[in-house]
Design a protein around this motif. Structure first.
Motif, PDB file in Angstrom:
ATOM      1  N   GLN A  67      40.094  55.645   5.711  1.00 17.50           N
ATOM      2  CA  GLN A  67      40.242  55.236   7.113  1.00 17.50           C
ATOM      3  C   GLN A  67      41.662  54.713   7.376  1.00 17.50           C
ATOM      4  O   GLN A  67      42.277  55.037   8.394  1.00 17.50           O
ATOM      5  CB  GLN A  67      39.213  54.137   7.378  1.00 17.50           C
ATOM      6  CG  GLN A  67      38.905  53.909   8.828  1.00 17.50           C
ATOM      7  CD  GLN A  67      37.968  52.712   8.996  1.00 17.50           C
ATOM      8  OE1 GLN A  67      37.355  52.227   8.048  1.00 17.50           O
ATOM      9  NE2 GLN A  67      37.862  52.227  10.209  1.00 17.50           N
ATOM     10  N   SER A  97      47.741  57.832  26.032  1.00 16.75           N
ATOM     11  CA  SER A  97      47.907  56.596  26.794  1.00 16.75           C
ATOM     12  C   SER A  97      49.394  56.308  26.981  1.00 16.75           C
ATOM     13  O   SER A  97      50.186  56.475  26.055  1.00 16.75           O
ATOM     14  CB  SER A  97      47.226  55.434  26.072  1.00 16.75           C
ATOM     15  OG  SER A  97      47.880  55.175  24.862  1.00 16.75           O
ATOM     16  N   GLN A  98      49.742  55.879  28.154  1.00 20.44           N
ATOM     17  CA  GLN A  98      51.125  55.583  28.521  1.00 20.44           C
ATOM     18  C   GLN A  98      52.038  56.725  28.098  1.00 20.44           C
ATOM     19  O   GLN A  98      52.992  56.545  27.346  1.00 20.44           O
ATOM     20  CB  GLN A  98      51.564  54.286  27.844  1.00 20.44           C
ATOM     21  CG  GLN A  98      50.770  53.090  28.326  1.00 20.44           C
ATOM     22  CD  GLN A  98      51.085  51.852  27.506  1.00 20.44           C
ATOM     23  OE1 GLN A  98      50.904  51.840  26.299  1.00 20.44           O
ATOM     24  NE2 GLN A  98      51.549  50.821  28.157  1.00 20.44           N
ATOM     25  N   PHE A 141      56.086  56.541  28.312  1.00 22.71           N
ATOM     26  CA  PHE A 141      56.654  55.620  27.334  1.00 22.71           C
ATOM     27  C   PHE A 141      56.517  56.220  25.935  1.00 22.71           C
ATOM     28  O   PHE A 141      57.473  56.234  25.142  1.00 22.71           O
ATOM     29  CB  PHE A 141      55.905  54.286  27.433  1.00 22.71           C
ATOM     30  CG  PHE A 141      56.527  53.155  26.671  1.00 22.71           C
ATOM     31  CD1 PHE A 141      57.866  53.153  26.331  1.00 22.71           C
ATOM     32  CD2 PHE A 141      55.739  52.062  26.303  1.00 22.71           C
ATOM     33  CE1 PHE A 141      58.421  52.092  25.636  1.00 22.71           C
ATOM     34  CE2 PHE A 141      56.287  50.997  25.609  1.00 22.71           C
ATOM     35  CZ  PHE A 141      57.635  51.017  25.270  1.00 22.71           C
ATOM     36  N   SER A 142      55.326  56.770  25.651  1.00 26.69           N
ATOM     37  CA  SER A 142      55.076  57.329  24.324  1.00 26.69           C
ATOM     38  C   SER A 142      55.989  58.508  24.053  1.00 26.69           C
ATOM     39  O   SER A 142      56.603  58.602  22.990  1.00 26.69           O
ATOM     40  CB  SER A 142      53.627  57.780  24.200  1.00 26.69           C
ATOM     41  OG  SER A 142      52.763  56.740  24.552  1.00 26.69           O
ATOM     42  N   ARG A 163      61.313  49.302  29.571  1.00 21.17           N
ATOM     43  CA  ARG A 163      61.046  47.939  29.149  1.00 21.17           C
ATOM     44  C   ARG A 163      61.223  46.961  30.314  1.00 21.17           C
ATOM     45  O   ARG A 163      60.435  46.035  30.499  1.00 21.17           O
ATOM     46  CB  ARG A 163      62.026  47.574  28.046  1.00 21.17           C
ATOM     47  CG  ARG A 163      61.444  46.742  26.956  1.00 21.17           C
ATOM     48  CD  ARG A 163      62.339  46.618  25.783  1.00 21.17           C
ATOM     49  NE  ARG A 163      61.667  47.080  24.574  1.00 21.17           N
ATOM     50  CZ  ARG A 163      60.663  46.445  23.997  1.00 21.17           C
ATOM     51  NH1 ARG A 163      60.193  45.321  24.491  1.00 21.17           N
ATOM     52  NH2 ARG A 163      60.108  46.922  22.904  1.00 21.17           N
ATOM     53  N   GLY A 205      53.014  50.872   5.336  1.00 23.17           N
ATOM     54  CA  GLY A 205      52.084  49.974   4.660  1.00 23.17           C
ATOM     55  C   GLY A 205      51.343  49.047   5.614  1.00 23.17           C
ATOM     56  O   GLY A 205      50.479  48.277   5.199  1.00 23.17           O
ATOM     57  N   ALA A 206      51.687  49.109   6.906  1.00 25.24           N
ATOM     58  CA  ALA A 206      51.204  48.089   7.836  1.00 25.24           C
ATOM     59  C   ALA A 206      49.686  48.088   7.988  1.00 25.24           C
ATOM     60  O   ALA A 206      49.052  47.024   7.979  1.00 25.24           O
ATOM     61  CB  ALA A 206      51.866  48.271   9.194  1.00 25.24           C
ATOM     62  N   GLN A 207      49.089  49.268   8.114  1.00 24.03           N
ATOM     63  CA  GLN A 207      47.629  49.318   8.293  1.00 24.03           C
ATOM     64  C   GLN A 207      46.938  48.741   7.059  1.00 24.03           C
ATOM     65  O   GLN A 207      45.937  48.037   7.165  1.00 24.03           O
ATOM     66  CB  GLN A 207      47.165  50.769   8.503  1.00 24.03           C
ATOM     67  CG  GLN A 207      47.791  51.463   9.691  1.00 24.03           C
ATOM     68  CD  GLN A 207      47.181  51.036  11.015  1.00 24.03           C
ATOM     69  OE1 GLN A 207      46.112  50.455  11.063  1.00 24.03           O
ATOM     70  NE2 GLN A 207      47.875  51.313  12.104  1.00 24.03           N
ATOM     71  N   TRP A 230      49.755  57.075  13.149  1.00 30.85           N
ATOM     72  CA  TRP A 230      50.861  56.326  13.744  1.00 30.85           C
ATOM     73  C   TRP A 230      52.218  56.790  13.264  1.00 30.85           C
ATOM     74  O   TRP A 230      53.217  56.611  13.948  1.00 30.85           O
ATOM     75  CB  TRP A 230      50.687  54.814  13.522  1.00 30.85           C
ATOM     76  CG  TRP A 230      49.714  54.250  14.483  1.00 30.85           C
ATOM     77  CD1 TRP A 230      48.507  53.678  14.194  1.00 30.85           C
ATOM     78  CD2 TRP A 230      49.818  54.224  15.917  1.00 30.85           C
ATOM     79  NE1 TRP A 230      47.860  53.305  15.345  1.00 30.85           N
ATOM     80  CE2 TRP A 230      48.637  53.627  16.419  1.00 30.85           C
ATOM     81  CE3 TRP A 230      50.782  54.650  16.828  1.00 30.85           C
ATOM     82  CZ2 TRP A 230      48.405  53.447  17.777  1.00 30.85           C
ATOM     83  CZ3 TRP A 230      50.551  54.473  18.184  1.00 30.85           C
ATOM     84  CH2 TRP A 230      49.378  53.876  18.645  1.00 30.85           C
ATOM     85  N   LEU A 255      56.392  50.209   8.130  1.00 26.25           N
ATOM     86  CA  LEU A 255      55.287  50.789   8.893  1.00 26.25           C
ATOM     87  C   LEU A 255      54.238  51.517   8.041  1.00 26.25           C
ATOM     88  O   LEU A 255      53.047  51.339   8.250  1.00 26.25           O
ATOM     89  CB  LEU A 255      55.834  51.715   9.989  1.00 26.25           C
ATOM     90  CG  LEU A 255      54.786  52.256  10.954  1.00 26.25           C
ATOM     91  CD1 LEU A 255      54.092  51.131  11.674  1.00 26.25           C
ATOM     92  CD2 LEU A 255      55.412  53.199  11.951  1.00 26.25           C
ATOM     93  N   HIS A 315      60.839  48.173  10.483  1.00 29.73           N
ATOM     94  CA  HIS A 315      59.601  48.949  10.548  1.00 29.73           C
ATOM     95  C   HIS A 315      59.784  50.338   9.960  1.00 29.73           C
ATOM     96  O   HIS A 315      58.814  50.997   9.600  1.00 29.73           O
ATOM     97  CB  HIS A 315      59.041  48.997  11.974  1.00 29.73           C
ATOM     98  CG  HIS A 315      59.762  49.895  12.942  1.00 29.73           C
ATOM     99  ND1 HIS A 315      60.643  49.448  13.877  1.00 29.73           N
ATOM    100  CD2 HIS A 315      59.707  51.232  13.122  1.00 29.73           C
ATOM    101  CE1 HIS A 315      61.106  50.458  14.599  1.00 29.73           C
ATOM    102  NE2 HIS A 315      60.547  51.564  14.160  1.00 29.73           N
ATOM    103  N   THR A 334      55.923  44.495  29.247  1.00 26.90           N
ATOM    104  CA  THR A 334      57.033  44.582  28.283  1.00 26.90           C
ATOM    105  C   THR A 334      58.176  43.661  28.664  1.00 26.90           C
ATOM    106  O   THR A 334      58.799  43.055  27.807  1.00 26.90           O
ATOM    107  CB  THR A 334      57.609  46.015  28.193  1.00 26.90           C
ATOM    108  OG1 THR A 334      57.114  46.768  29.270  1.00 26.90           O
ATOM    109  CG2 THR A 334      57.273  46.649  26.891  1.00 26.90           C
ATOM    110  N   LYS A 385      48.559  60.015  20.088  1.00 27.71           N
ATOM    111  CA  LYS A 385      48.598  58.780  20.871  1.00 27.71           C
ATOM    112  C   LYS A 385      49.297  58.997  22.206  1.00 27.71           C
ATOM    113  O   LYS A 385      49.491  58.064  22.969  1.00 27.71           O
ATOM    114  CB  LYS A 385      49.316  57.679  20.086  1.00 27.71           C
ATOM    115  CG  LYS A 385      48.790  57.489  18.682  1.00 27.71           C
ATOM    116  CD  LYS A 385      47.423  56.825  18.705  1.00 27.71           C
ATOM    117  CE  LYS A 385      46.911  56.629  17.289  1.00 27.71           C
ATOM    118  NZ  LYS A 385      45.580  56.034  17.253  1.00 27.71           N
TER     119      LYS A 385
END
Lengths: 474, 233
Positions: free
Chosen positions: B51, B68-69, B72-73, B131, B203-205, B59, B201, B197, B137, B65
């Protein structure tokens, strides 16, 4: 008590206001927690990578209602990050030497208290954070640290006190009253369904030891009857232990210290009864806190099963006979955050609902992305903030339910049920009813002849809803 | 000016680049060993690895992703592609690496580099505008959140000027000096700012999950440390 209310909208105990040297004590607690628990690495990473992109704001149902800065998840978490950076990182210490930077004050603690109790720790924002920041984890930690300086909503602390130092459960139901309730429900089975179904109490060596949210004994007897009915028709081996019959664990909402004790008590009861598994009733946070059993009691501890998982499994095996008449009203399903956000229990309830309902519709969004009922994180117990919970927190939920056009909302969680009932009431959705999943199942289970009472004839189709609900001093 | 240039792309670049590499290495090692330490003392060591892996990939390559938005994305994704590809795969840069270290790798065509450079500049400015224009933001943003995209745009603007002296009103050497020095500054800032990041990044999850895996006696030990053993609830 007026001063307390102005200071904390969620209303702490008066003793909380008498705590002195709060910033210092908060930092001492923070240091101890960083030493002995696992939050340090996450904080270290979050403070470095947080990019302030505000995607979390778009995910938060509270921010969508209030549009207040303090309700942006990232802004709220930053309150704790700032303390961490300043007092627990070298650059923070250096910066403090060079500039008149940030200092932790009493006012700042109050701001944190307010902010972290406006969050229900539903963790919906975690899914949208590109950096993987778990704001639910931050809220969880911040609330623990605040609890160490006395800031805990009174409702939560009173319930936990009763559980750990009083009668032994959060609703203060003594064992005798529990037995009476169970006997009463057994009579209901006889009167309404003409069946002989038992609530086994203190049976040694049962496979499952049952821990519902104890408030179900007062408020949701139909859910419990549904649970017992499933056990009866599937021949499940289960028991309720009089030593501990409460799955509720408010430690999850404000203190790992207490959570540890409550979880250990649960396991102790299973061991006392020589049971094999922990069976959690329809309750989201009880399930999630029970999932911490391996954390606190090691890998040898009894496995945890949620009742939805048990029932779905038995249904798959064809062990639950159903009447030909299904539920025809439009039914929708509310995913409780504590079991759905981590994708651990998503399909089981849907399998059951599809089997027993003819018109099951999904809310949008659903499953892992579902909106919180608005009363998560223990806030549902705080009556003082009802308008906040239902109007601001619950607005998206009410819209979501309204859009389905359903007349029954199934919520397999004691907290969600109470909150959703209040949301529906305050949003004037009067023709929608909140029910547990096993309440509905109970209506369509075909008990067959084995469980039937021999003496006299009973009308099988008599209404199941007509219970005279017991009311307790909750 | 020539001496300044030699100094900027010689010792200063080597220093800045090493600082970036060592800083990132430090982040990686600290994270790795901390994960190991936390996992070793955790009461429950079962981690939903698959998971987490899926979430991490989603990500790192956030095309799903975009829903949404989306503006911006999309801006953000284009920005990242441009600023990663151009500095690494520009033919002119690879020649310098080959001259200094003997290492070389395939380059992208210069006209593609031109397009991506313009994309980088436009998206950097767009990110700042977005921003400023979105309320959430704007309220969250710190100085570095505005400064970094603009600072990142500087080597791209000057790089474009160096590649196209015809449209550049300033002297070639001066533009190149600003180009090299702004890039050097960015290299130094990479491990120190939110630009970390880039290595943290992935490793963040996993780290977020580790945050929930406490030692079995964490609560009791905190109670002992705070002299709160046996204290009533």
């Amino acid at each position: 008590m007026d001063d307390t209310r102005t200071k904390y909208s969620f209303y702490v105990e008066r003793s909380a206001l008498e705590v002195t040297d709060r910033p210092q004590k908060f930092l001492a607690a923070f240091a101890a927690v960083l030493d002995h628990s696992s939050y340090g690495l996450a904080l270290e990473l979050y403070t470095r990578l947080s990019t302030k992109c505000s995607r979390c704001a778009a995910a938060c149902q509270l921010y969508q209602s209030t549009e207040e800065n303090r309700d942006i998840p990232c802004q709220r978490s930053e309150l704790l990050f700032r303390v961490y950076r300043r007092y627990f990182t070298r650059t923070g210490l250096l910066k403090a030497r060079l500039t008149n930077g940030f200092t932790l004050t009493d006012d700042y603690l109050d701001e944190m208290a307010e902010a972290f109790y406006r969050c229900t720790a539903c963790r919906r924002c975690k899914l949208t954070c590109p950096m993987g920041v778990d704001h639910g984890l931050v809220t969880h930690l911040a609330r623990w640290l605040l609890a160490e300086v006395g800031v805990v909503p009174k409702a939560l602390v009173v319930a936990t006190r009763e559980q750990l130092e009083g009668v032994g459960n959060t609703s203060a139901i003594p064992p005798n009253a529990l037995k009476n309730t169970c006997e009463f429900l057994e009579e209901e089975f006889q009167d309404d369904y003409g069946v002989n179904i038992k609530f086994p109490i203190d049976v040694k060596g049962a496979e499952y030891v049952f821990f519902p949210a104890v408030s179900d004994y007062l408020l949701e007897p139909d859910t419990l009857m549904g649970n017992a009915a499933v056990m009866a028709v599937t021949g499940g081996s289960w028991t309720i232990g009089t030593g501990n019959y409460d799955g509720i664990n408010y430690g999850l909402f404000y203190s790992d210290r207490l959570m540890e004790r409550i979880v250990q008590n649960e396991v102790a009861e299973v061991r006392r009864l020589e049971g094999q598994k922990v069976l959690i009733g329809e309750c989201g946070h009880a399930t999630r806190s029970a999932w911490f059993i391996p954390t606190f009691c090691g890998p040898e501890a009894p496995p945890v099963v949620n009742f939805l998982q048990y029932t779905a499994e038995q249904l798959r095996r064809g062990n639950i006979p159903l009447k030909p008449d299904r539920i025809t009203e439009r039914v929708t399903y509310h995913d409780p955050c504590n079991i759905a956000r981590s994708a651990r229990i998503l399909e089981e309830p849907r399998e059951i609902l599809r089997a027993i309902c003819t018109d099951f519709v999904e809310m949008t969004p659903n499953r892992t992305e579902n909106f919180c009922c608005g009363g998560g994180g223990g806030t549902v117990s705080i009556d003082e903030i009802r308008s906040f919970r239902t109007e601001l927190m619950g607005k998206r939920k009410a819209d979501q339910i309204r859009a389905t056009g359903a007349s029954l909302v199934v919520a397999p969680c004691a907290n969600c049920k109470k909150q959703l009932k209040e949301v529906l009431e305050d949003h004037h959705l009067d023709d929608v009813e909140v029910v547990g999943l096993h309440d509905l199942l109970l209506k369509v289970i075909d008990f067959g002849d084995e469980l039937k009472i021999d003496t006299g004839s009973t009308d099988e189709s008599s209404t199941a809803e007509e219970h005279s609900e017991q009311s307790g001093g909750d | 000016m020539a001496t300044w240039l030699e100094w900027a792309r010689g010792p200063i670049f080597i220093g800045a680049f090493s600082f970036m590499v060592l800083g990132y290495l430090r982040h990686l090692l600290v994270t790795f060993f901390e994960i190991r330490r936390h996992l070793r003392r955790a009461g429950d060591r079962t981690i939903p690895t698959l998971q987490i892996f899926v979430a991490t990939l989603n990500w790192l390559f956030p095309l799903r992703k975009l829903k949404s938005q989306w503006l911006f994305s999309a801006t953000s994704i284009l920005f990242h592609i441009a600023i990663l590809v151009v500095p690494i795969f520009l033919a002119g840069h690879i020649v310098l690496w080959a001259r200094g270290t003997g290492l070389s790798w395939p380059a992208i065509p210069n006209h593609l580099a031109d397009v991506l450079t313009l994309v980088a500049i436009v998206t950097a400015v767009a990110l700042v505008i977005q921003r400023l224009s979105a309320r959430a933001t704007r309220n969250l943003s710190r100085f570095q959140d505005y400064a970094l995209p603009l600072l990142i745009a500087v080597p791209f603007v000057t790089g474009f000027g160096v590649m196209h002296p015809g449209v550049n009103p300033f002297s070639y050497d001066a533009t190149l000096l600003v180009h090299v020095m702004s890039a050097n500054l960015l290299l130094v800032l990479m491990p120190l700012s939110k630009l970390s990041h880039a290595v943290l990044l992935p490793g963040a999850q996993y780290v977020s999950e580790i945050g929930w895996h406490w030692p079995s006696d964490a609560g009791s030990k905190v109670a002992i440390a705070l002299n709160k053993e046996g204290e009533p609830v």
